[in-house]
Design an enzyme around this catalytic site. Sequence first.
Site, PDB file in Angstrom:
ATOM      1  N   CYS A 156     -29.687  -8.746  16.232  1.00 30.51           N
ATOM      2  CA  CYS A 156     -29.954  -8.103  17.518  1.00 30.51           C
ATOM      3  C   CYS A 156     -28.665  -7.964  18.324  1.00 30.51           C
ATOM      4  O   CYS A 156     -27.842  -8.880  18.359  1.00 30.51           O
ATOM      5  CB  CYS A 156     -30.975  -8.849  18.359  1.00 30.51           C
ATOM      6  SG  CYS A 156     -32.587  -8.970  17.593  1.00 30.51           S
ATOM      7  N   ARG A 171     -23.981  -6.606  13.341  1.00 33.42           N
ATOM      8  CA  ARG A 171     -24.784  -7.816  13.517  1.00 33.42           C
ATOM      9  C   ARG A 171     -26.065  -7.772  12.669  1.00 33.42           C
ATOM     10  O   ARG A 171     -26.683  -8.800  12.444  1.00 33.42           O
ATOM     11  CB  ARG A 171     -25.145  -8.010  14.993  1.00 33.42           C
ATOM     12  CG  ARG A 171     -23.945  -8.227  15.873  1.00 33.42           C
ATOM     13  CD  ARG A 171     -24.343  -8.262  17.341  1.00 33.42           C
ATOM     14  NE  ARG A 171     -25.176  -9.393  17.660  1.00 33.42           N
ATOM     15  CZ  ARG A 171     -24.736 -10.605  17.946  1.00 33.42           C
ATOM     16  NH1 ARG A 171     -23.446 -10.843  17.958  1.00 33.42           N
ATOM     17  NH2 ARG A 171     -25.562 -11.582  18.223  1.00 33.42           N
ATOM     18  N   TRP A 178     -33.206  -6.722  14.965  1.00 32.68           N
ATOM     19  CA  TRP A 178     -33.374  -7.237  13.600  1.00 32.68           C
ATOM     20  C   TRP A 178     -34.725  -7.944  13.613  1.00 32.68           C
ATOM     21  O   TRP A 178     -34.895  -8.981  14.256  1.00 32.68           O
ATOM     22  CB  TRP A 178     -32.238  -8.211  13.290  1.00 32.68           C
ATOM     23  CG  TRP A 178     -32.124  -8.596  11.847  1.00 32.68           C
ATOM     24  CD1 TRP A 178     -31.416  -7.931  10.888  1.00 32.68           C
ATOM     25  CD2 TRP A 178     -32.679  -9.734  11.202  1.00 32.68           C
ATOM     26  NE1 TRP A 178     -31.513  -8.596   9.692  1.00 32.68           N
ATOM     27  CE2 TRP A 178     -32.284  -9.699   9.850  1.00 32.68           C
ATOM     28  CE3 TRP A 178     -33.499 -10.788  11.623  1.00 32.68           C
ATOM     29  CZ2 TRP A 178     -32.662 -10.663   8.922  1.00 32.68           C
ATOM     30  CZ3 TRP A 178     -33.877 -11.754  10.703  1.00 32.68           C
ATOM     31  CH2 TRP A 178     -33.457 -11.681   9.371  1.00 32.68           C
ATOM     32  N   ASN A 188     -32.453 -10.844  22.752  1.00 33.63           N
ATOM     33  CA  ASN A 188     -31.955 -11.371  21.480  1.00 33.63           C
ATOM     34  C   ASN A 188     -32.297 -12.860  21.460  1.00 33.63           C
ATOM     35  O   ASN A 188     -31.949 -13.585  22.388  1.00 33.63           O
ATOM     36  CB  ASN A 188     -30.431 -11.173  21.393  1.00 33.63           C
ATOM     37  CG  ASN A 188     -29.821 -11.852  20.175  1.00 33.63           C
ATOM     38  OD1 ASN A 188     -30.530 -12.217  19.237  1.00 33.63           O
ATOM     39  ND2 ASN A 188     -28.517 -12.026  20.195  1.00 33.63           N
ATOM     40  N   GLY A 189     -33.003 -13.298  20.415  1.00 31.89           N
ATOM     41  CA  GLY A 189     -33.405 -14.708  20.344  1.00 31.89           C
ATOM     42  C   GLY A 189     -34.882 -14.785  19.987  1.00 31.89           C
ATOM     43  O   GLY A 189     -35.473 -13.795  19.538  1.00 31.89           O
ATOM     44  N   GLU A 234     -17.896 -19.503  -3.185  1.00 29.38           N
ATOM     45  CA  GLU A 234     -17.618 -18.387  -2.285  1.00 29.38           C
ATOM     46  C   GLU A 234     -17.478 -17.073  -3.059  1.00 29.38           C
ATOM     47  O   GLU A 234     -17.992 -16.035  -2.633  1.00 29.38           O
ATOM     48  CB  GLU A 234     -16.338 -18.695  -1.477  1.00 29.38           C
ATOM     49  CG  GLU A 234     -15.892 -17.600  -0.541  1.00 29.38           C
ATOM     50  CD  GLU A 234     -16.893 -17.237   0.548  1.00 29.38           C
ATOM     51  OE1 GLU A 234     -17.930 -17.930   0.691  1.00 29.38           O
ATOM     52  OE2 GLU A 234     -16.652 -16.235   1.243  1.00 29.38           O
ATOM     53  N   LYS A 266     -19.804 -13.886  -2.358  1.00 29.94           N
ATOM     54  CA  LYS A 266     -19.184 -12.613  -1.963  1.00 29.94           C
ATOM     55  C   LYS A 266     -19.729 -11.490  -2.829  1.00 29.94           C
ATOM     56  O   LYS A 266     -20.118 -10.452  -2.348  1.00 29.94           O
ATOM     57  CB  LYS A 266     -17.672 -12.744  -2.144  1.00 29.94           C
ATOM     58  CG  LYS A 266     -16.760 -12.146  -1.167  1.00 29.94           C
ATOM     59  CD  LYS A 266     -16.681 -12.734   0.194  1.00 29.94           C
ATOM     60  CE  LYS A 266     -17.959 -13.046   0.862  1.00 29.94           C
ATOM     61  NZ  LYS A 266     -17.928 -13.763   2.074  1.00 29.94           N
ATOM     62  N   GLU A 306     -23.707 -10.901  -2.301  1.00 36.70           N
ATOM     63  CA  GLU A 306     -24.193 -10.376  -1.020  1.00 36.70           C
ATOM     64  C   GLU A 306     -23.906  -8.897  -0.850  1.00 36.70           C
ATOM     65  O   GLU A 306     -24.678  -8.190  -0.219  1.00 36.70           O
ATOM     66  CB  GLU A 306     -23.754 -11.218   0.195  1.00 36.70           C
ATOM     67  CG  GLU A 306     -22.302 -11.414   0.419  1.00 36.70           C
ATOM     68  CD  GLU A 306     -21.987 -12.390   1.567  1.00 36.70           C
ATOM     69  OE1 GLU A 306     -22.897 -12.810   2.313  1.00 36.70           O
ATOM     70  OE2 GLU A 306     -20.811 -12.731   1.711  1.00 36.70           O
ATOM     71  N   HIS A 355     -25.378 -28.495 -19.121  1.00 37.59           N
ATOM     72  CA  HIS A 355     -26.637 -29.193 -18.791  1.00 37.59           C
ATOM     73  C   HIS A 355     -27.724 -28.205 -18.370  1.00 37.59           C
ATOM     74  O   HIS A 355     -28.658 -28.572 -17.680  1.00 37.59           O
ATOM     75  CB  HIS A 355     -26.386 -30.229 -17.699  1.00 37.59           C
ATOM     76  CG  HIS A 355     -25.400 -31.262 -18.122  1.00 37.59           C
ATOM     77  ND1 HIS A 355     -25.685 -32.195 -19.103  1.00 37.59           N
ATOM     78  CD2 HIS A 355     -24.123 -31.497 -17.758  1.00 37.59           C
ATOM     79  CE1 HIS A 355     -24.620 -32.965 -19.303  1.00 37.59           C
ATOM     80  NE2 HIS A 355     -23.654 -32.552 -18.497  1.00 37.59           N
ATOM     81  N   LYS A 382     -24.883 -10.453  10.275  1.00 41.62           N
ATOM     82  CA  LYS A 382     -23.617 -11.159  10.451  1.00 41.62           C
ATOM     83  C   LYS A 382     -23.826 -12.438  11.264  1.00 41.62           C
ATOM     84  O   LYS A 382     -23.267 -13.478  10.980  1.00 41.62           O
ATOM     85  CB  LYS A 382     -22.639 -10.231  11.158  1.00 41.62           C
ATOM     86  CG  LYS A 382     -21.300 -10.865  11.481  1.00 41.62           C
ATOM     87  CD  LYS A 382     -20.317 -10.567  10.401  1.00 41.62           C
ATOM     88  CE  LYS A 382     -18.995 -11.254  10.582  1.00 41.62           C
ATOM     89  NZ  LYS A 382     -18.427 -11.647   9.297  1.00 41.62           N
TER      90      LYS A 382
END
Length: 608
Positions: free
Chosen positions: A2, A27, A75, A101-102, A481, A485, A488, A504, A603
């Site tokens: 948002c 965002r 969002w 937003n929230g 990472e 990367k 995503e 294993h 984000k």
Amino acid sequence: MCGIVGYVGSRQVAPVLLDGLSKLEYRGYDSAGIAVYGDGKINVAKARGRLKVLSEMTDEGKSVSGVMGIGHTRWATHGEPSDVNSHPHVSSSGRFAVVHNGIIENYIPLKKRLMNKGYEFVSETDTEIIAQLIEYYYKGDLLEALIKVIERVEGSYALGVLCSDYPDRFVAVRKASPLIVGVGEGENFIASDVTAILKYTRNVYYLEDNEIVVLSKDSVDVYNTDKEIVNKEIFKVDWDVSAAEKGGYEHFMMKEIEEQPKAIRDTVSARIKDGKIVLDDISLDEKYIKGINKIFIVACGSAYHVGVVAKYVIEKMCRIPVEAQIASEFRYCDPIVSCNDLVIVISQSGETADTLAALKEAKARGARVLSIVNVVGSAIANASDDVLYTWAGPEIAVATTKAYSTQLAVVYLLAVYMAEKLGLLTVGEYAEMVREIQELPDKVAEILKSKEKIQYLASQFYNCHSIFFIGRNLDYAVSLEGSLKLKEISYIHSEAYAAGELKHGTISLIEEGTLVVALVTGNNLFDKTVSNIKEVKARGAVVMAVRTDTHLHDDDIADHVITIPSTNEMFLPSLSVIPLQLFGYYVASLKGLDIDKPRNLAKSVTVE
Ligand code: G6P
């Protein structure tokens, strides 16, 4: 998640709002809307989908007249992405419009209460309750009504509110969600972050929880919940406007990858004076460091991966036990943390809901909290005892690169600083490490010069269905990472595995042609990981290895070899991650994907 923008001034507001919202697209969102005051009433335009839809609907804002308004990118959390669930939400009478937003956690009982009083709700959102509650409490004083509302709602919010009785001013408030105030000349703004308003002003106020701001064209007044004026200090943002623009790059992600040498240098150089690490910004003295019982590192996503690197680095250098934990786990695991423990919180945005909650959990148990944050004045920075800022500048691409790299740099500075205070380094070792840290930006730049090789490798593998990343110790931490990367932004399934753990279980997934990316940068464990490479090759895997130039003669270890410069083993993650970032980028690019805004991801994750 948002984005909010608000404006009052002399310009036609709708294009300003659309422009500001476009800067907040990173965002993450699935619908957008604006509310503009004009001709004694509030006009709303909102639509599901990209900002482009709203822009076309309003002829790029030109068809909506008015000089004051609020805008939002949503969002979806409560209710599907749809026109009706999009913000702004308007009260039944149409007198109030709200962007939020929230999450309002107690919206259901509040909604039931108002429904019993005859209020009708049109959306499934938690936000609509705010618009209706303001209407319910409004007796001619907007500030008063808003205070009553925030005293009754639970959860997190950044709110912008328009009222048709106020033709020249609007109000905003925040709690645990980001909102800044931009102070211009003859115009004022609110926004989720400074990138949305940087074009117009660099003067901002950072609001504390439940500070309410009343904005008109020529005034910005901040109040507390007792309606007393709060005197705020203006903060001058020194980011360049170009920092939030693509500047000729096809994607923000590549621009930010290329910015890494500068970002690391900016983060490091201000903290090294005459060969000594100076952490003026925090107050960890020798006595405190010697008394630390245990260190917890808490974060989400890539910031958590920095925490995994930090665990190895700090334990090795400082001989203090370190536990890296995912924030959403830490906050609910009843952690055994006490006042002799240091909790290091890592966050680019400084607003990740789980990280903030974990921080509060740690503080409630008496621990001292040191945060590593990129956004000045953010909720996490404000709630910490000490803050070490990463000077990465604005990071727009959802997949982090330069923030990750600057977080690593801060971790190294902190580890060497503490090791020296603990008397664990000789003068020579200390000087050498400081020098190695200072050389990292040039070494990163050197790796970036051979981008074409990685681009070629990406062209060989972008059709893969599954890719494995393996490594030991720090190489394993970086594998996490590299794998994230790739998945995503390219949507290719990928897993990172500690190389020794492969047999294993995961080795059963290796078949003819499976790509395994092996990190073999550490000297001590080089032969061990090479054995693991042989194991997967024997089962048909194609191996792409990343190793340092100390092993130049070892080209036969893999089918493809990427070479990085050498440095102190502890600092190698800063170098080995670069080819992995590039690989993810080029694979996604060859697949023609929306690299900066991958599907379903945001984000800034401001909900848990
Ligand atoms: C999201 C982002 C990641 C980021 C994580 C933590 O998932 O997509 O790139 O690492 O949040 O964010 P923070 O702002 O706390 O570093």
